[in-house]
Design an enzyme around this catalytic site. Structure first.
Site, PDB file in Angstrom:
ATOM      1  N   HIS A  36       0.842  -1.205   0.000  1.00  0.00           N
ATOM      2  CA  HIS A  36       0.000   0.000   0.000  1.00  0.00           C
ATOM      3  C   HIS A  36       0.873   1.249   0.000  1.00  0.00           C
ATOM      4  CE1 HIS A  36      -4.099   1.780   1.110  1.00  0.00           C
ATOM      5  NE2 HIS A  36      -3.288   2.819   0.947  1.00  0.00           N
ATOM      6  N   HIS A  49       1.583   5.252  -2.272  1.00  0.00           N
ATOM      7  CA  HIS A  49       1.145   6.246  -3.252  1.00  0.00           C
ATOM      8  C   HIS A  49       2.402   6.972  -3.731  1.00  0.00           C
ATOM      9  CE1 HIS A  49      -3.127   5.807  -2.086  1.00  0.00           C
ATOM     10  NE2 HIS A  49      -2.671   5.719  -0.852  1.00  0.00           N
ATOM     11  N   LYS A  89      -8.968  -0.414  -6.825  1.00  0.00           N
ATOM     12  CA  LYS A  89      -9.018   0.102  -5.454  1.00  0.00           C
ATOM     13  C   LYS A  89     -10.370   0.789  -5.242  1.00  0.00           C
ATOM     14  CE  LYS A  89      -7.465   2.256  -1.571  1.00  0.00           C
ATOM     15  NZ  LYS A  89      -6.470   3.318  -1.675  1.00  0.00           N
ATOM     16  N   HIS A  97     -10.117   0.234   0.711  1.00  0.00           N
ATOM     17  CA  HIS A  97      -9.870   1.146   1.832  1.00  0.00           C
ATOM     18  C   HIS A  97     -11.082   1.056   2.744  1.00  0.00           C
ATOM     19  CE1 HIS A  97      -9.424   5.217   3.764  1.00  0.00           C
ATOM     20  NE2 HIS A  97     -10.741   5.116   3.733  1.00  0.00           N
ATOM     21  N   HIS A 111      -6.259  -0.872   6.163  1.00  0.00           N
ATOM     22  CA  HIS A 111      -6.452  -0.125   7.421  1.00  0.00           C
ATOM     23  C   HIS A 111      -7.285  -0.941   8.428  1.00  0.00           C
ATOM     24  CE1 HIS A 111      -4.943   2.922   4.782  1.00  0.00           C
ATOM     25  NE2 HIS A 111      -6.107   3.109   4.181  1.00  0.00           N
ATOM     26  N   ASP A 156       1.047   2.808   3.492  1.00  0.00           N
ATOM     27  CA  ASP A 156       0.398   4.058   3.083  1.00  0.00           C
ATOM     28  C   ASP A 156       1.425   5.166   2.864  1.00  0.00           C
ATOM     29  OD1 ASP A 156      -1.850   5.299   2.158  1.00  0.00           O
ATOM     30  OD2 ASP A 156      -2.863   5.450   4.094  1.00  0.00           O
TER      31      ASP A 156
END
Length: 412
Positions: free
Chosen positions: A66, A68, A188, A229, A249, A323
């Site tokens: 995970h 970005h 996603k 998510h 999460h 994340d």
């Protein structure tokens, strides 16, 4: 055809087996040709480049499920003022930090497009192997809707990056198809609100069960996984029932959610480091964390950690993910220490970031463990991670990183 021999190290191959001292790995081009005790390796009668591990610990390249890569902090100023092209140039440095941390493969959970992936694959830039989702799906007013009350939409938009906001089953179906057309390898979905959302809160469920089933149905037509998510309980349950592969999460997971995930074999990606860093930033009144994120960041961190302990103790399949992008890139392997804090032993944490992570991505046939015929993705750690797992979180302790048989970092 080229050969590399790595020797004089202790092998921790990612399978959970007993470490092998005085191990060696023979690499032919991008694949592992032989691996095991050094005396068992037959050296070819040709030029072989030898790399002395100098007593270090040889592990598989880690997988962060995970990240970005295209952002760092999702700051409002970044999206309002920066030219679009700067996103791509900044991503180059972030990818190098990711590799330097020991991560050779990532699942990008939103924003990286097919051009970034191709640039890495054709050697234009150096970066980790990627599985890309491109644009996350969100409802209007949901976790990936960046329209502010002022009327300004601060989400970057450009050809090749479809708008992921969709409402109603038919619009959702078309949007999934547009994202797949853009080159997504995984879908996603934001099934709840989030911590950095301007328009919602983490507990809020998003998308109806019917909409989520359509998303999974469309993805399955192309044999693509869907990951969610999810902070709140109801959104999490909806996602698991719809057949999604993993929950990201999972903040408000409870016994009902855990039982459902166990029955479906659903993976959990806790992103513990993100919760820790977000709370720390929120408590710092001088930080640039958005105003709407402060209370949620402080409120849910303790809830999240306690529930991750419950999920681990119940046997939910946990995968390493950070994340990064919401939090700084290059600190990825700090997550392993947090996995130990929720109950794992160091070997389990390593497996969560290697073998199990590869399985969750559907790439277990080529990465995740150091075995013959797999891709030569590996790292050499200065310290014994089974004695000091947190040492892996310091990139200075990662002495060498190899991806596809090519050395991309070397401090030995």
């Amino acid at each position: 055809m080229s050969y590399t021999l790595i020797n004089n190290g202790t092998l921790i191959n990612g399978t959970g087996g007993t470490p092998i001292k005085n191990a060696a790995i023979l690499i032919e081009d991008e694949h592992i040709a032989a691996i095991g005790p050094e005396e068992s390796i037959k050296i070819p009668d040709t030029n072989v480049y030898t790399l002395d591990a100098k007593g270090g610990f040889i592990l598989p390249g880690f997988i962060d499920a995970h990240v970005h890569l295209m952002t760092e902090s999702f700051g409002r100023d970044e999206t309002i003022y920066n030219p679009l092209s700067l996103y791509f140039y900044n991503a180059i440095e972030r990818m190098q930090r990711t590799l330097n941390a020991g991560v050779t493969t990532v699942r990008d959970a939103g924003l990286a497009d097919v051009g970034i992936k191709l640039a890495v694959e054709n050697g234009t830039i150096i970066g980790p192997r990627m599985q890309i989702s491109i644009s996350p799906l969100s409802i209007t007013g949901g976790h990936f809707d960046f329209m502010l009350n002022s009327g300004f939409d601060i989400k970057p938009m450009y050809p090749g990056f479809p708008n992921g906001i969709a409402d109603g089953t038919e619009e959702v179906r078309k949007t999934v198809r547009e994202i797949m057309r853009a080159g997504a390898e995984v879908i996603k979905v934001m099934v709840t609100g989030g911590i950095i959302s301007a328009n919602d809160h983490p507990e809020y469920p998003q998308f109806t069960s019917e909409e989520l089933e359509v998303i999974v149905e469309e993805a399955k037509y192309r044999n693509l996984q869907v990951f969610a998510h999810a902070h709140g309980k109801q959104g999490l349950i909806n996602a698991v029932n719809a057949g999604m592969n993993s929950i990201e999460h999972g903040t408000f997971i409870d016994d009902e959610c855990i039982g459902l995930m166990l029955s479906k074999g659903t993976y959990l990606v806790p992103t513990l480091i993100a919760m820790k860093i977000n709370k720390k930033r929120a408590l710092d009144k001088t930080s640039n964390i958005p105003d709407w994120s402060r209370d949620d960041s402080i409120r849910i961190e303790g809830i999240h950690e306690n529930n991750m302990k419950k999920a681990y103790n119940a046997g939910v399949k946990i995968v390493m993910g950070t994340d990064s992008g919401v939090v700084p890139h290059g600190r990825n392997l700090e997550e392993l220490g947090y996995l130990v804090d929720i109950g794992m032993d160091p070997m389990e944490a390593i497996i969560a970031g290697t073998k199990r992570a590869a399985e969750s991505l559907g790439w277990e046939d080529k990465i995740g463990t150091l075995e013959e015929n797999k891709l030569a993705d590996l790292v050499i750690s200065k310290n014994d991670p089974l004695k000091d797992i947190k040492s892996l979180g310091n990139p200075d302790n990662i002495l060498m990183v190899m991806k596809d048989g090519k050395i991309v970092k070397n401090l030995i």
